[in-house]
Design an enzyme around this catalytic site. Structure first.
Site, PDB file in Angstrom:
ATOM      1  N   SER A  16       0.400  -1.521  -0.304  1.00  0.00           N
ATOM      2  CA  SER A  16      -0.378  -0.657   0.136  1.00  0.00           C
ATOM      3  C   SER A  16       0.544   1.004  -0.039  1.00  0.00           C
ATOM      4  O   SER A  16       1.329   1.518   1.248  1.00  0.00           O
ATOM      5  CB  SER A  16      -1.132  -0.060   1.276  1.00  0.00           C
ATOM      6  OG  SER A  16      -1.620  -1.378   1.307  1.00  0.00           O
ATOM      7  N   LYS A  39      -7.064   1.071  -3.386  1.00  0.00           N
ATOM      8  CA  LYS A  39      -6.549  -0.077  -2.004  1.00  0.00           C
ATOM      9  C   LYS A  39      -6.707   1.111  -1.545  1.00  0.00           C
ATOM     10  O   LYS A  39      -7.787   0.940  -0.423  1.00  0.00           O
ATOM     11  CB  LYS A  39      -5.254  -0.245  -2.016  1.00  0.00           C
ATOM     12  CG  LYS A  39      -4.673  -0.676  -0.304  1.00  0.00           C
ATOM     13  CD  LYS A  39      -6.056  -2.152  -0.459  1.00  0.00           C
ATOM     14  CE  LYS A  39      -5.540  -2.076   1.204  1.00  0.00           C
ATOM     15  NZ  LYS A  39      -4.173  -2.866   0.696  1.00  0.00           N
ATOM     16  N   LYS A  89      -2.384   4.357   8.086  1.00  0.00           N
ATOM     17  CA  LYS A  89      -1.627   4.806   6.611  1.00  0.00           C
ATOM     18  C   LYS A  89      -2.641   4.850   5.642  1.00  0.00           C
ATOM     19  O   LYS A  89      -2.004   6.002   5.206  1.00  0.00           O
ATOM     20  CB  LYS A  89      -0.627   3.843   6.960  1.00  0.00           C
ATOM     21  CG  LYS A  89       0.279   4.483   5.913  1.00  0.00           C
ATOM     22  CD  LYS A  89       1.018   2.548   4.990  1.00  0.00           C
ATOM     23  CE  LYS A  89      -0.032   2.441   4.657  1.00  0.00           C
ATOM     24  NZ  LYS A  89       1.151   1.287   3.665  1.00  0.00           N
TER      25      LYS A  89
END
Length: 306
Positions: free
Chosen positions: A99, A174, A243
């Site tokens: 990611s 994502k 995050k």
């Protein structure tokens, strides 16, 4: 991919099952991890893998797959001193399955292209359990031909691969997916806590949600498997989810889109990470919400505070 040399960097919680799926599909694999012990454990469990002492060993690879925690580490591995771009041949492809920040992925792609190396971003969703079953959802960004060239490899670990756009689009998708997942998880926690306070058994109320219109991935999987049993071991940390939430909210600000619900969930998640133990699982965010409420879903606040 017969005749193609494939390297793999990053043998963490998600990287390990993904690499194992490639090997199980018959792909030869050169593997490397920053943790020598982790690399040794993987090779012991998977004798078909070949260990790489460093990034220079990937010089002859046609494809290198990265499953790394964030853009900083990806950039260091790819463009840093002695990184992959210093060794890979023109025509090689880097597949980033972690990611990362979409804008930084695009910038990395431009740097790589100048060296004759293509980049595909192919982050995954589904967690460790689905990774072990080669049942991941993959959202891919990149050129049609480049993605097609590595698609057989990605298919070895995926139930579904969705090409969402050019380089960076996979990482954007994502992050947005995880923002939505976090929203559902926090909303479900609050609903269950209200119901528990009213006197409804959480397992019973969860069954109502899953039979009705309130169901989501959190209620169907995370609460059933990891929260109500109090195992809190989904295999994805709360910090990593924070995050991804941050990436999604930064993207929203860049695009000029207001995200009032997302901003609130981001703040809740950030507070949770700051109060939970380092390395806490994403499902342990419930513990933070229980502390705020003053009672636990299982009725044992003392256990919650431990």
């Amino acid at each position: 991919m017969p005749g193609r040399r494939v390297g793999f960097v990053g043998l963490g919680a998600m990287g390990t099952p993904i690499a194992a799926n490639f090997l199980a599909a018959g792909q030869s694999l050169l593997v490397h991890d920053a943790d020598p012990d982790g690399q040794a454990r993987f090779m012991l469990a998977h004798p078909g893998a070949v260990g790489a002492p460093g990034l220079s060993a990937f010089a002859d690879c046609d494809v290198v797959v990265l499953v790394l925690p964030n853009s900083d580490i990806v950039d260091r591995v790819v463009t840093g001193d002695g990184g992959l771009l210093a060794h890979l041949n023109r025509g090689a492809v880097i597949v980033d399955m972690g990611s990362s920040v979409p804008a930084r992925t695009r910038a990395l792609s431009e740097v790589a292209a100048a060296a004759g190396v293509a980049v595909v971003d192919a982050p995954v969703s589904g967690g460790v359990a689905r990774a072990r079953d080669a049942d991941l959802a993959v959202m891919a960004g990149g050129g049609d031909e480049t993605l097609a060239s590595v698609r057989p490899l990605i298919d070895a670990t995926a139930r579904e691969v969705i090409h969402v756009g050019p380089v960076g689009a996979g990482h954007a998708a994502k992050a947005l997916n995880n923002l939505l997942a976090a929203n559902g998880f926090v909303a479900a926690a609050e609903a269950l806590l209200v119901g528990r306070r009213f006197g409804i058994d959480p397992a019973t109320l969860l069954a109502v949600f899953n039979a009705g219109s309130g169901r989501n991935q959190a209620t169907e999987t995370k609460y059933e498997k990891f929260v109500l049993p109090r195992t809190f071991d989904s295999g994805f940390t709360a910090a990593l989810m924070r995050k991804d939430i941050g990436i999604a909210l930064d993207l929203a600000r860049t695009e000029g889109v207001q995200t009032r619900v997302g901003d609130t969930v981001g703040a809740v998640w950030n507070d949770a990470v700051e109060t939970l133990d380092a390395g806490a699982d994403q499902t342990e965010v419930v513990r933070h919400l229980e502390r705020l409420s003053g009672f636990a879903l299982d009725g044992d606040l003392a256990a919650t505070l431990r």
